[in-house]
Design an enzyme around this catalytic site. Structure first.
Site, PDB file in Angstrom:
ATOM      1  N   SER A 142       0.865  -1.188   0.000  1.00 46.85           N
ATOM      2  CA  SER A 142       0.000   0.000   0.000  1.00 46.85           C
ATOM      3  C   SER A 142       0.896   1.231   0.000  1.00 46.85           C
ATOM      4  O   SER A 142       2.082   1.140   0.363  1.00 46.85           O
ATOM      5  CB  SER A 142      -0.841  -0.012   1.278  1.00 46.85           C
ATOM      6  OG  SER A 142      -1.500   1.215   1.471  1.00 46.85           O
ATOM      7  N   TYR A 155      -2.825  -2.266  10.410  1.00 48.16           N
ATOM      8  CA  TYR A 155      -2.822  -2.401   8.960  1.00 48.16           C
ATOM      9  C   TYR A 155      -1.521  -1.857   8.361  1.00 48.16           C
ATOM     10  O   TYR A 155      -0.868  -2.495   7.533  1.00 48.16           O
ATOM     11  CB  TYR A 155      -4.041  -1.650   8.408  1.00 48.16           C
ATOM     12  CG  TYR A 155      -4.167  -1.610   6.910  1.00 48.16           C
ATOM     13  CD1 TYR A 155      -4.695  -2.692   6.206  1.00 48.16           C
ATOM     14  CD2 TYR A 155      -3.791  -0.483   6.187  1.00 48.16           C
ATOM     15  CE1 TYR A 155      -4.833  -2.638   4.817  1.00 48.16           C
ATOM     16  CE2 TYR A 155      -3.932  -0.425   4.807  1.00 48.16           C
ATOM     17  CZ  TYR A 155      -4.452  -1.504   4.126  1.00 48.16           C
ATOM     18  OH  TYR A 155      -4.587  -1.445   2.757  1.00 48.16           O
TER      19      TYR A 155
HETATM   20  P1  NAI Z   1     -11.578  -5.261  -1.019  1.00 48.86           P
HETATM   21  O1  NAI Z   1     -12.041  -5.289   0.393  1.00 48.86           O
HETATM   22  O2  NAI Z   1     -12.402  -4.582  -2.051  1.00 48.86           O
HETATM   23  O3  NAI Z   1     -11.227  -6.738  -1.488  1.00 48.86           O
HETATM   24  C1  NAI Z   1     -10.435  -7.580  -0.677  1.00 48.86           C
HETATM   25  C2  NAI Z   1     -10.728  -9.018  -1.037  1.00 48.86           C
HETATM   26  O4  NAI Z   1      -9.938  -9.853  -0.175  1.00 48.86           O
HETATM   27  C3  NAI Z   1     -12.200  -9.395  -0.819  1.00 48.86           C
HETATM   28  O5  NAI Z   1     -12.711 -10.070  -1.940  1.00 48.86           O
HETATM   29  C4  NAI Z   1     -12.145 -10.284   0.425  1.00 48.86           C
HETATM   30  O6  NAI Z   1     -13.181 -11.264   0.459  1.00 48.86           O
HETATM   31  C5  NAI Z   1     -10.778 -10.911   0.284  1.00 48.86           C
HETATM   32  N1  NAI Z   1     -10.279 -11.427   1.553  1.00 48.86           N
HETATM   33  C6  NAI Z   1     -10.346 -10.839   2.774  1.00 48.86           C
HETATM   34  N2  NAI Z   1      -9.807 -11.651   3.689  1.00 48.86           N
HETATM   35  C7  NAI Z   1      -9.383 -12.763   3.053  1.00 48.86           C
HETATM   36  C8  NAI Z   1      -8.748 -13.965   3.471  1.00 48.86           C
HETATM   37  N3  NAI Z   1      -8.467 -14.185   4.752  1.00 48.86           N
HETATM   38  N4  NAI Z   1      -8.457 -14.900   2.527  1.00 48.86           N
HETATM   39  C9  NAI Z   1      -8.772 -14.703   1.224  1.00 48.86           C
HETATM   40  N5  NAI Z   1      -9.395 -13.597   0.779  1.00 48.86           N
HETATM   41  C10 NAI Z   1      -9.694 -12.638   1.678  1.00 48.86           C
HETATM   42  O7  NAI Z   1     -10.113  -4.608  -0.984  1.00 48.86           O
HETATM   43  P2  NAI Z   1      -9.298  -3.804  -2.103  1.00 48.86           P
HETATM   44  O8  NAI Z   1      -9.497  -2.380  -1.869  1.00 48.86           O
HETATM   45  O9  NAI Z   1      -9.516  -4.398  -3.433  1.00 48.86           O
HETATM   46  O10 NAI Z   1      -7.823  -4.143  -1.598  1.00 48.86           O
HETATM   47  C11 NAI Z   1      -7.076  -5.208  -2.127  1.00 48.86           C
HETATM   48  C12 NAI Z   1      -5.674  -5.097  -1.554  1.00 48.86           C
HETATM   49  O11 NAI Z   1      -5.141  -3.812  -1.858  1.00 48.86           O
HETATM   50  C13 NAI Z   1      -5.625  -5.231  -0.036  1.00 48.86           C
HETATM   51  O12 NAI Z   1      -4.450  -5.941   0.325  1.00 48.86           O
HETATM   52  C14 NAI Z   1      -5.545  -3.796   0.425  1.00 48.86           C
HETATM   53  O13 NAI Z   1      -4.942  -3.680   1.669  1.00 48.86           O
HETATM   54  C15 NAI Z   1      -4.718  -3.181  -0.677  1.00 48.86           C
HETATM   55  N6  NAI Z   1      -4.872  -1.743  -0.820  1.00 48.86           N
HETATM   56  C16 NAI Z   1      -6.083  -1.180  -1.167  1.00 48.86           C
HETATM   57  C17 NAI Z   1      -6.179   0.181  -1.305  1.00 48.86           C
HETATM   58  C18 NAI Z   1      -7.442   0.849  -1.713  1.00 48.86           C
HETATM   59  O14 NAI Z   1      -7.494   2.080  -1.723  1.00 48.86           O
HETATM   60  N7  NAI Z   1      -8.480   0.148  -2.082  1.00 48.86           N
HETATM   61  C19 NAI Z   1      -5.027   1.065  -1.060  1.00 48.86           C
HETATM   62  C20 NAI Z   1      -3.814   0.374  -0.744  1.00 48.86           C
HETATM   63  C21 NAI Z   1      -3.758  -0.994  -0.621  1.00 48.86           C
END
Ligand code: NAI
Length: 251
Positions: A142, A155
Site C-alpha cells: 500500500s 494495517y
Molecule cells: P476489497 O475489500 O475490495 O477486497 C479484498 C478481497 O480480499 C475481498 O474479496 C475479500 O473477500 C478478500 N479477503 C479478505 N480476507 C481474506 C482472506 N483471509 N483470505 C482470502 N481472501 C480474503 O479490498 P481492495 O481495496 O480491493 O484491496 C485489495 C488489496 O489492496 C488489499 O491488500 C488492500 O490492503 C490493498 N490496498 C487497497 C487500497 C485501496 O485504496 N483500495 C489502497 C492500498 C492498498
C-alpha cells in the site's frame, strides 16, 4: 491478448472484488489461465470470465490458513501443471482507531491476513516455482507501506512488513529465476475504500485534496502495474515496491 501470458498460469488472492478482481480479469484477458481465490469462492466472477471466452477458475481459500493455502497451490500444480504469476492481494482493514484502542484480537486478525497470509502464499508459490524453474510474484502492499496513516496502526504495520518480506525473499530467490515485487496502491476506489469512506464521509475530500493527481485511482490502474511487474518488460525488476498512487506518498 498478450503473447507472453498465453498459456501461463496466474493466481490472484482476494479476487472476489476490488483490486484483486481487476487484476484477475486483466490476467485472464491477457491470455493466462487465471485462478481467482478468495475467502468466499468467487464462482460468479470466474464464470463471467469463462463466458467471455477466457480461462478462469474459482477457488475458496482463507489465506490466513496455511493448510488451505498449501492445498490451493498443490491443486493448481495438479490441475494446470505450473504457476507462473501470483498476486498475493487478499487484505483487510482494521477499524479506524488510535493505536492504543485497537484490540489484540483486531491486531492478530489483521496480521493473520495481511502479513501471515502473504507469507503463507509466498512460501508455497515459491516451492512450486522452484520445481518448475521460475516465476513472478507480486505482493499487494500500500502507499501505507511507506507512510503512516492515522488510526490504522495494525494495517500499516503489516503493509510495511510486506515490503520487507518482498525485498528479502527477492534476494533469496533472485538467482532461481523467481522475481518478487510489491505494488503499493494509493487510494483506489474499491469496496474496501468505499467502506472506509462510508464510515467517515469527510475523508473523501480530505483524501482527494492530498492526492496531487486530484483523484482516486482505478483498480485497472493497479492491474496494469501488476501485469507489467509479472511480465518480460520487468525482467530485471526485483525486490521493488512500486507506488501507484498519483504522487500521494512523495509530496
Ligand atoms: P476489497 O475489500 O475490495 O477486497 C479484498 C478481497 O480480499 C475481498 O474479496 C475479500 O473477500 C478478500 N479477503 C479478505 N480476507 C481474506 C482472506 N483471509 N483470505 C482470502 N481472501 C480474503 O479490498 P481492495 O481495496 O480491493 O484491496 C485489495 C488489496 O489492496 C488489499 O491488500 C488492500 O490492503 C490493498 N490496498 C487497497 C487500497 C485501496 O485504496 N483500495 C489502497 C492500498 C492498498
Amino acid at each position: 491478448m498478450n503473447e507472453f501470458y498465453q498459456g501461463k498460469v496466474a493466481l490472484v488472492t482476494g479476487s472476489a472484488m476490488g483490486i484483486g478482481l481487476a487484476c484477475a480479469e486483466a490476467f485472464a484477458q491477457a491470455g493466462a489461465v487465471t485462478v481467482l481465490a478468495d475467502i468466499r469462492k468467487p464462482q460468479e466472477q470466474a464464470e463471467r470470465l469463462v463466458a467471455a471466452g477466457y480461462q478462469a477458475a474459482a477457488y475458496e481459500c482463507d489465506v490466513s490458513d496455511v493448510s488451505a493455502v498449501k492445498a490451493m497451490i498443490e491443486w493448481i500444480a495438479a490441475t494446470y501443471g505450473r504457476l507462473d504469476a501470483a498476486l498475493n492481494n487478499a487484505g483487510i482493514q482494521t477499524p479506524q482507531r488510535p493505536m492504543a484502542e485497537i484490540t489484540d484480537e483486531e491486531f492478530d486478525r489483521t496480521v493473520a491476513v495481511d502479513l501471515k497470509g502473504v507469507w503463507n502464499c509466498m512460501r508455497y508459490e515459491i516451492i512450486q516455482m522452484l520445481k518448475q524453474g521460475g516465476g513472478a510474484i507480486v505482493n499487494t502492499s500500500s502507499q501505507g507501506g511507506v507512510t503512516g496513516f492515522p488510526g490504522q496502526a495494525a494495517y500499516i504495520a503489516c503493509k510495511h512488513a510486506v515490503i520487507g518480506l518482498t525485498r528479502t525473499a527477492a534476494i533469496d530467490y533472485a538467482a532461481k529465476n523467481i522475481r518478487i515485487n510489491a505494488v503499493c496502491p494509493g487510494v483506489i476506489l474499491t469496496p474496501m475504500a468505499q467502506e472506509l469512506l462510508r464510515r467517515n464521509p469527510a475523508l473523501e475530500q480530505e483524501l482527494i485534496r492530498d492526492i496531487p493527481a486530484g483523484r482516486m485511482g482505478k483498480p485497472e490502474e493497479i492491474a496494469n502495474a501488476v501485469l507489467w511487474l509479472c511480465g518480460p518488460q520487468a525482467s530485471f525488476v526485483d525486490g521493488h515496491a512500486l507506488l501507484v498512487d498519483g504522487a500521494f506518498s512523495i509530496h
